[in-house]
Structure formats: structure tokens, C-alpha cells
Design a protein around this motif. Structure first.
Motif, PDB file in Angstrom:
ATOM      1  N   ALA A  68       8.314 -29.781 -19.736  1.00 17.64           N
ATOM      2  CA  ALA A  68       8.898 -30.211 -21.003  1.00 17.64           C
ATOM      3  C   ALA A  68       8.806 -31.731 -21.057  1.00 17.64           C
ATOM      4  O   ALA A  68       8.812 -32.397 -20.017  1.00 17.64           O
ATOM      5  N   TYR A  69       8.695 -32.258 -22.260  1.00 20.00           N
ATOM      6  CA  TYR A  69       8.551 -33.697 -22.443  1.00 20.00           C
ATOM      7  C   TYR A  69       9.429 -34.174 -23.582  1.00 20.00           C
ATOM      8  O   TYR A  69       9.544 -33.497 -24.611  1.00 20.00           O
ATOM      9  N   ILE A  70      10.000 -35.345 -23.385  1.00 21.37           N
ATOM     10  CA  ILE A  70      10.697 -36.037 -24.463  1.00 21.37           C
ATOM     11  C   ILE A  70       9.814 -37.223 -24.835  1.00 21.37           C
ATOM     12  O   ILE A  70       9.514 -38.072 -24.000  1.00 21.37           O
ATOM     13  N   ILE A  71       9.357 -37.240 -26.080  1.00 23.78           N
ATOM     14  CA  ILE A  71       8.456 -38.280 -26.576  1.00 23.78           C
ATOM     15  C   ILE A  71       9.242 -39.216 -27.481  1.00 23.78           C
ATOM     16  O   ILE A  71       9.893 -38.774 -28.437  1.00 23.78           O
ATOM     17  N   ASN A  72       9.174 -40.509 -27.199  1.00 21.88           N
ATOM     18  CA  ASN A  72       9.835 -41.508 -28.023  1.00 21.88           C
ATOM     19  C   ASN A  72       9.023 -41.724 -29.304  1.00 21.88           C
ATOM     20  O   ASN A  72       7.802 -41.870 -29.245  1.00 21.88           O
ATOM     21  N   THR A  73       9.698 -41.762 -30.434  1.00 19.44           N
ATOM     22  CA  THR A  73       9.007 -41.895 -31.725  1.00 19.44           C
ATOM     23  C   THR A  73       8.599 -43.328 -32.051  1.00 19.44           C
ATOM     24  O   THR A  73       8.076 -43.591 -33.127  1.00 19.44           O
TER      25      THR A  73
ATOM     26  N   THR B 127       0.274 -27.628 -28.471  1.00 14.56           N
ATOM     27  CA  THR B 127      -0.975 -26.881 -28.633  1.00 14.56           C
ATOM     28  C   THR B 127      -1.908 -27.125 -27.465  1.00 14.56           C
ATOM     29  O   THR B 127      -2.785 -26.324 -27.187  1.00 14.56           O
ATOM     30  N   GLY B 128      -1.748 -28.274 -26.810  1.00 17.12           N
ATOM     31  CA  GLY B 128      -2.616 -28.633 -25.698  1.00 17.12           C
ATOM     32  C   GLY B 128      -3.879 -29.368 -26.122  1.00 17.12           C
ATOM     33  O   GLY B 128      -4.678 -29.768 -25.289  1.00 17.12           O
ATOM     34  N   VAL B 129      -4.062 -29.563 -27.425  1.00 14.58           N
ATOM     35  CA  VAL B 129      -5.267 -30.215 -27.937  1.00 14.58           C
ATOM     36  C   VAL B 129      -4.926 -31.653 -28.321  1.00 14.58           C
ATOM     37  O   VAL B 129      -4.164 -31.889 -29.266  1.00 14.58           O
ATOM     38  N   VAL B 130      -5.489 -32.613 -27.575  1.00 12.20           N
ATOM     39  CA  VAL B 130      -5.268 -34.025 -27.875  1.00 12.20           C
ATOM     40  C   VAL B 130      -6.285 -34.464 -28.923  1.00 12.20           C
ATOM     41  O   VAL B 130      -7.481 -34.214 -28.779  1.00 12.20           O
ATOM     42  N   GLU B 131      -5.784 -35.099 -29.970  1.00 11.45           N
ATOM     43  CA  GLU B 131      -6.656 -35.613 -31.013  1.00 11.45           C
ATOM     44  C   GLU B 131      -6.508 -37.130 -31.065  1.00 11.45           C
ATOM     45  O   GLU B 131      -5.504 -37.678 -30.620  1.00 11.45           O
ATOM     46  N   VAL B 132      -7.525 -37.796 -31.598  1.00 10.00           N
ATOM     47  CA  VAL B 132      -7.563 -39.256 -31.640  1.00 10.00           C
ATOM     48  C   VAL B 132      -7.676 -39.703 -33.093  1.00 10.00           C
ATOM     49  O   VAL B 132      -8.417 -39.104 -33.873  1.00 10.00           O
ATOM     50  N   ALA B 133      -6.922 -40.751 -33.419  1.00 11.91           N
ATOM     51  CA  ALA B 133      -6.964 -41.281 -34.785  1.00 11.91           C
ATOM     52  C   ALA B 133      -6.894 -42.802 -34.742  1.00 11.91           C
ATOM     53  O   ALA B 133      -6.470 -43.397 -33.750  1.00 11.91           O
TER      54      ALA B 133
ATOM     55  N   ILE C 238       0.277 -33.386 -21.476  1.00 18.43           N
ATOM     56  CA  ILE C 238       0.937 -32.259 -22.137  1.00 18.43           C
ATOM     57  C   ILE C 238      -0.046 -31.101 -22.252  1.00 18.43           C
ATOM     58  O   ILE C 238      -1.138 -31.246 -22.781  1.00 18.43           O
ATOM     59  N   LEU C 239       0.371 -29.950 -21.756  1.00 18.83           N
ATOM     60  CA  LEU C 239      -0.497 -28.766 -21.722  1.00 18.83           C
ATOM     61  C   LEU C 239      -0.046 -27.732 -22.742  1.00 18.83           C
ATOM     62  O   LEU C 239       1.082 -27.791 -23.242  1.00 18.83           O
ATOM     63  N   PRO C 240      -0.912 -26.762 -23.059  1.00 19.74           N
ATOM     64  CA  PRO C 240      -0.529 -25.727 -24.019  1.00 19.74           C
ATOM     65  C   PRO C 240       0.781 -25.046 -23.616  1.00 19.74           C
ATOM     66  O   PRO C 240       1.005 -24.757 -22.439  1.00 19.74           O
ATOM     67  N   ASN C 241       1.642 -24.840 -24.590  1.00 17.52           N
ATOM     68  CA  ASN C 241       2.929 -24.158 -24.447  1.00 17.52           C
ATOM     69  C   ASN C 241       4.009 -24.972 -23.747  1.00 17.52           C
ATOM     70  O   ASN C 241       5.095 -24.450 -23.495  1.00 17.52           O
TER      71      ASN C 241
END
Length: 139
Positions: free
Chosen positions: A4-9, A65-71, A43-46
Motif C-alpha cells: 500500500a502507498y500513501i502518495i502526497n498530492t 492499475t500497475g501501468v505507469v504513464e508519462v506526461a 507501485i504494482l497492479p492491485n
């Protein structure tokens, strides 16, 4: 092994709240610039993901989702190509009331520091948070 992860916004670095609003509106977690953006690859799927807003607490949750996207990332300094790494979250829900940092510590049974971009928790700790949210923090 699930985590589990807590991500800072990123509200401290973006006081206008643009990154937080983007994460909430697009049901995702994100990090910006090296070395923080690369953490999203952990971060992995689920895996369970919680979004944390400085001064408020956990404001949303979802399942990775486990899918890292770049923007590209746009801030007051201009456009920064490929400086946002993000992951869409399934079962995304915003909390009716945030879970404060002291409540997080009480729920998981230990004190954690929430200043970093991403805090890793044992899956069991994340599950306790998930269950507490389901019982007490959704409308």
C-alpha cells in the motif's frame, strides 16, 4: 507481494492545488521530476493507493492499475516534457472527510512520517486504512 502507498498530492510545492485537482479529477496518483517521479514505478497492479493532502490528510483512495504513464508537466516555469509519471487508479473514491495524520497512525498502529512524495506501507496496514475508510469516511 502486494503493498500500500500513501502518495502526497504535492500541495506544498503547488499551493494553487493544480496537481491535487488533476489527481482527483483524473482518478490517478502522480509524481513530478526526478528522483520523485520514478517512485511511481514501485507501485504494482492491485496495490492500494491513498492520496494525501498536506494539512488535511488522506482525501482519496484507489487500486493501482500497475501501468505507469508519462506526461508533460506545466508549471509557472513553463512546460517540462515527460516530467510527470502517473498511474490511473481503479475503484477510485474521494473521502467525505479526510483521515488526519494522527488518525492514520491510530488506524495502522504506528507513527509514520507523511512528508515524502510516497510512503510505503505493509499491505495489512493499507487494508486497515481501506476498511476504516469504508466504515467511517465515505458519504
Amino acid at each position: 507481494m502486494r503493498k500500500a502507498y500513501i502518495i502526497n498530492t504535492n500541495l506544498t510545492n503547488r499551493p494553487g492545488g493544480e496537481t491535487e485537482v488533476d489527481m482527483l479529477e483524473n482518478e490517478k496518483c502522480a509524481a513530478y521530476f526526478s528522483p520523485w517521479k520514478e517512485k511511481i514505478h514501485q507501485i504494482l497492479p492491485n496495490d492500494l493507493v491513498f492520496l494525501y493532502s498536506n494539512g488535511k490528510g488522506i482525501i482519496a483512495r484507489g487500486i493501482a492499475t500497475g501501468v505507469v504513464e508519462v506526461a508533460d508537466y506545466l508549471n509557472e516555469d513553463g512546460l517540462h516534457p515527460d516530467e510527470e509519471y502517473y498511474m490511473n487508479l481503479n475503484r477510485f473514491e474521494m473521502l467525505f472527510n479526510p483521515i488526519t495524520s494522527s488518525d492514520i497512525n491510530d488506524i495502522i498502529g504506528r507513527k509514520i512520517v507523511l512528508a515524502p512524495t510516497m510512503v510505503s506501507l505493509k499491505y495489512e496496514e493499507g487494508l486497515k486504512l481501506w476498511q476504516a475508510i469504508t466504515k467511517e469516511y465515505l458519504n
